[in-house]
Design a protein around this motif. Sequence first.
Motif, mmCIF file in Angstrom:
data_model
loop_
_atom_site.group_PDB
_atom_site.id
_atom_site.type_symbol
_atom_site.label_atom_id
_atom_site.label_comp_id
_atom_site.label_asym_id
_atom_site.label_seq_id
_atom_site.Cartn_x
_atom_site.Cartn_y
_atom_site.Cartn_z
ATOM 1 N N ARG A 277 0.852 -1.186 0.000
ATOM 2 C CA ARG A 277 0.000 0.000 0.000
ATOM 3 C C ARG A 277 0.889 1.237 0.000
ATOM 4 O O ARG A 277 1.939 1.258 0.643
ATOM 5 N N ARG A 281 -0.196 5.756 -4.720
ATOM 6 C CA ARG A 281 -0.177 4.507 -5.469
ATOM 7 C C ARG A 281 -0.071 4.727 -6.976
ATOM 8 O O ARG A 281 0.743 4.098 -7.660
ATOM 9 N N ASP A 282 -0.887 5.636 -7.505
ATOM 10 C CA ASP A 282 -0.906 5.840 -8.953
ATOM 11 C C ASP A 282 0.405 6.428 -9.452
ATOM 12 O O ASP A 282 0.907 6.051 -10.517
ATOM 13 N N PRO A 300 -9.226 -2.130 -8.013
ATOM 14 C CA PRO A 300 -9.225 -0.679 -7.815
ATOM 15 C C PRO A 300 -10.506 -0.100 -7.241
ATOM 16 O O PRO A 300 -10.494 1.004 -6.701
ATOM 17 N N VAL A 301 -11.607 -0.823 -7.372
ATOM 18 C CA VAL A 301 -12.880 -0.374 -6.804
ATOM 19 C C VAL A 301 -13.474 -1.519 -5.996
ATOM 20 O O VAL A 301 -13.714 -2.603 -6.529
ATOM 21 N N HIS A 323 -12.722 0.815 1.463
ATOM 22 C CA HIS A 323 -12.608 2.094 0.760
ATOM 23 C C HIS A 323 -11.200 2.668 0.903
ATOM 24 O O HIS A 323 -10.633 3.204 -0.056
ATOM 25 N N GLN A 326 -8.703 0.506 -1.346
ATOM 26 C CA GLN A 326 -8.863 0.473 -2.802
ATOM 27 C C GLN A 326 -8.011 1.524 -3.514
ATOM 28 O O GLN A 326 -7.624 1.336 -4.673
ATOM 29 N N SER A 327 -7.695 2.624 -2.847
ATOM 30 C CA SER A 327 -6.916 3.680 -3.482
ATOM 31 C C SER A 327 -5.420 3.575 -3.194
ATOM 32 O O SER A 327 -4.638 4.391 -3.680
ATOM 33 N N ARG A 328 -5.017 2.557 -2.411
ATOM 34 C CA ARG A 328 -3.625 2.457 -1.987
ATOM 35 C C ARG A 328 -2.926 1.165 -2.419
ATOM 36 O O ARG A 328 -1.711 1.086 -2.411
#
Length: 354
Positions: A277, A281-282, A300-301, A323, A326-328
């Motif tokens: 994580r 991330r992106d 991713p979601v 939640h 998912q973004s990390r």
Amino acid sequence: MSIKPEIDAAIADVIGNSLFVRGPYVEKFEHAFAELMQSKYCVSCGNGTDSLYISMIALGLKSGDEVIAPAHSWISTTETITQAGGTVVFCDTDKQTFTIDPDLIEAKITNKTVGIIPVHLFGQPADMDPIMAIARKHNLWVLEDCAQAHLATYKGRQVGTFGNAASFSFYPGKNLGAMGDAGAITTNDRALAERMAKFARHGGLTKGSHEIEGINSRLDGMQAAILSVKLKYLADWTRSRQERAKRYTEQLAAIRDVETPFVADGRASVWHLYVIRHSDRDGLARYLAEKGIPTVINYPVALPFLPAYKRFGHRPEEFPNAHYNQSRILSLPIYPELLNDDLDYIVAQIAQFS
């Protein structure tokens, strides 16, 4: 060591003897896989998604029934609940292990709840003891989603042996992968195994005998032959993955902003994926791509926030851990043949970015 000659010979035998559907190669694989997974019965099928659907049909899922599943997984886990006639009830995951949080399950149980599907995500076992205690207390069935967890263990016991049945995928990218789609279900319940096999084979166990309406989901002989060859090497490949995961973790632990995977006590991950994580991330993924290092985001979601489940109107605060993750999350390359020099290069580039 290349296993190509063994694979080629197996394929040639299937073609030479026209053993394309069911037959001795399929039966051989079912017996061998059941034995390796420490289960009495194996029912092979067309793919991992079918293995979930077939299991729930055989378990008696009907319209109006509710099934509890983790908020972070591949959609096969939950779309099959709907396809089998049930209603999906999402439960948040543990923030560190990515598996369903047992402490949150009971609050999701209603008088319509019939089952729980724990997913051994990324190769790490879910916390099965409390899950099974809850299932026994409320008389619920448990279907283990082992699509990413071939040979993973929980407190020394093989995953897939805790619940009523276990679903496996042999998609080519899995730790045990076919050269096409393939799946299987294991169970220690003979009657359940017969119902699953019957449903997967047009409603009958012998040709021309259709006791019920079923579907056509059969493992073909070619994939069974390939899987039988690979099965002999699965334990060695698993140890290799574990060694590489250990090396990753030891080197990544000191890098700022990187959260290494957490393995809970008593659990042995088989590292289908090595998922770190990172707050950016992106940005990290783009940087690594520029350095020739492929990465993947799995997934991713989180499921409750997909358009497919818009009908439930779920909000991020209902599933804060899923939640957050998912973004990390970012999956780094891991496979049995990954060279130490390549792994060290990946770590060095992550350190350079951080």
